[in-house]
Design an enzyme around this catalytic site. Structure first.
Site, short mmCIF file in Angstrom:
data_model
loop_
_atom_site.label_atom_id
_atom_site.label_comp_id
_atom_site.label_asym_id
_atom_site.label_seq_id
_atom_site.Cartn_x
_atom_site.Cartn_y
_atom_site.Cartn_z
N GLU A 1 7.60 -5.63 -3.18
CA GLU A 1 8.97 -6.18 -3.08
C GLU A 1 8.96 -7.69 -3.23
O GLU A 1 9.82 -8.28 -3.89
CB GLU A 1 9.58 -5.80 -1.72
CG GLU A 1 11.08 -6.08 -1.61
CD GLU A 1 11.43 -7.47 -1.08
OE1 GLU A 1 12.62 -7.81 -1.09
OE2 GLU A 1 10.53 -8.23 -0.66
N ASP B 1 4.43 -5.12 1.82
CA ASP B 1 3.74 -6.31 1.30
C ASP B 1 4.37 -7.53 1.95
O ASP B 1 5.48 -7.46 2.52
CB ASP B 1 3.83 -6.39 -0.23
CG ASP B 1 5.28 -6.49 -0.72
OD1 ASP B 1 6.13 -5.74 -0.21
OD2 ASP B 1 5.55 -7.32 -1.60
#
Ligand SMILES: CC(C)C[C@H](NC(=O)CN)C(=O)O
Length: 493
Positions: A183, A118
């Site tokens: 994250e 991400d």
């Protein structure tokens, strides 16, 4: 913290000229354009985890990663990590966590590589010189969101494995991957997954390595510490709507004015945190720790140029490094609901949400800090005597991490750096946070190390994020060499 300076003597098996490494490096050099093309494909996926509406892109990115690992002969599970309740009240499934392993040999040690696919949000209008989702090479730099944080390094690890397979060189370790998609938003459900899989997926893991950070200077580094983070939303809500400031300005308690007073009470212009008690638990500085900062080849003048400032809050290299690595900091990130478009609008916003975070260092405890923040803001808000409502929520509570420099994998990392870059590693800490780092160490009890390949000027999270072609390609060699240098079949002791 452990502050043992590492000595990495060149061993007979670690000569860069030895034939397996030579062949591995040659293959990487010959295939660099192909590797960069794959990075361009990954960067093109707008996998921003901050907006649940974009989690579909995060899942797409996890599926692309899973597909690549399967093509390479690995087995993949996309593990469910539950749901999240959004501010609207809707409950949505969190993107899964990818758990992968390559066929192994019980006689060999097992390395688990963690990374995330991400990214932080990016828009061309933020001031990017190029389209953030179109990887663009300019003067040896590859610009694009996620190029360094963290798609480039995750891909470099996969390329390192691919290279072993391509030249049919035996991999001296069993390899596992754990790749997540939230994250940048605090790693939803990951700690629980690690706890759940501690006796299965993690049972035979000896080493966990993370390449989600950057060097401190132009010198390659091994990282043995990172700051933690707590992220807060402070919401002030009052009038039923947004109102005309010509009509109501001067007669209502404006939520934005309350919020500015609250935010201004958190930190002063010198960077000093004003919340009572927050810095009480920071471990005192010892002489031996101070010495570790003196030898870091961090160039203050160079860093001023990178950042575009005349001076920092601190006036020496040692103090700037300590501010980044061993002191907490508080940053104000934004105000939701405020008018932020170009041009003029004379509205009084009816509801605003301030966003700020505190970076934790040893031995700060996020729940304790969160309690102190709540108490402080409540007290300041009471002092405003405002009829508005204030709500403080904490979205992330990630602990700081300090690794063990005496672990075997720091020796392998040091030898690999010597092989690829011809120099000793710089031993550094990291100012940013990998939310799951300390949990890996605490829950699994395994050796954890950070092996960065990003450059000191990569600009993670900001506009014009990049990784250089040099760091991406030499970083791939570093990972291949690190695998090679690992104790053949050895277990961590
Ligand atoms: C908790 C944060 C959102 C995590 C983020 N992590 C990284 O940037 C890691 N490269 C951070 O802001 O530190």
């Amino acid at each position: 913290p452990v502050f043992i300076l590492l000595h990495t003597p060149a061993s007979s098996s670690s000569a860069a000229g030895s034939s397996p490494l030579k062949s591995l490096f040659q293959y990487i050099d010959d295939h660099q354009d192909q590797f960069i093309q794959r990075l361009a494909e990954w960067v093109a996926v707008q996998s921003e985890s901050s907006d649940p509406a974009k989690w579909i892109e995060v899942e797409k990115m996890l599926n692309i990663t899973a597909q690549r690992i399967r093509e390479m002969g690995g087995s993949v599970e996309l593990a469910d990590v539950g749901t999240q309740q959004l501010s609207s009240g809707a409950v949505v499934p969190v993107p899964p966590v990818l758990l992968a392993e390559f066929p192994g040999d019980p006689k060999k040690a097992t390395l688990c590589i963690y990374g995330h696919v991400d990214v932080q949000p990016a828009k061309k209008e933020d001031g990017w010189a190029t389209n953030p989702y179109n990887l663009t090479e300019i003067s040896g730099n590859l610009y694009g969101r996620g190029a360094t944080d963290n798609k480039g390094p995750v891909l470099a690890w996969l390329h390192a494995v691919e290279v072993y397979q391509a030249i049919e060189q035996e991999i001296p370790l069993n390899l596992k991957f754990i790749i997540e998609g939230t994250e940048e938003s605090g790693s939803f459900g990951l700690r629980e997954l690690i706890m759940e899989r501690n006796d299965s997926f993690f049972a035979d893991v000896d080493y966990i390595v993370i390449s989600d950070s950057v060097w401190a200077s132009r010198n390659p580094a091994l990282t043995y510490g990172a700051r933690g983070s707590s992220y807060f939303f402070v919401e002030v809500d009052g009038p039923v709507d947004d109102f005309h400031s010509g009509v109501y300005g001067g007669s209502i308690h404006e939520p934005m004015t309350d919020l500015i007073a609250l935010l201004a009470s958190l930190v002063d212009h010198t960077g000093k945190i004003l919340i009572p008690g927050v810095t009480d638990d920071v471990v005192p500085l010892t002489d031996s720790e101070r010495k570790t900062y003196q030898n870091i080849s961090f160039d203050l003048e160079d860093m001023k140029k990178v950042v575009g400032v005349k001076h920092f809050l601190q006036d020496t290299k040692v103090k700037v490094l300590m501010a980044r690595w061993r002191h907490p900091s508080l940053s104000i990130h934004g105000i939701q609901g405020a008018f932020s478009e170009p041009g003029i609008k004379t509205v009084i916003p009816g509801r605003v949400i301030g966003k700020f975070s505190i970076r934790h260092v040893p031995s700060m405890n996020p729940p304790d800090v969160e309690r102190k923040v709540q108490e402080h803001l409540k007290q300041v808000f009471n002092g405003l005597r405002s009829p508005n409502r204030m709500k403080v929520t904490s979205a992330i509570g990630a602990k700081p991490w300090v690794g063990k420099l005496c672990d075997n994998q720091y020796v392998a990392g040091g030898k690999a750096i010597k092989n690829v870059f011809g120099m000793e590693p710089e031993l550094i800490r990291e100012g940013s946070t990998v939310p799951i780092l300390q949990d890996f160490q605490e829950v699994t009890g395994k050796s954890v190390m950070m092996l960065p390949i990003g450059g000191h000027d990569d600009g993670e999270h900001s506009k014009n994020e990049k990784i250089s072609r040099y760091n991406f390609i030499e970083g791939t060699k570093l990972f291949a060499a690190y695998i090679y240098e690992h104790l053949m079949g050895g277990k961590n002791d």
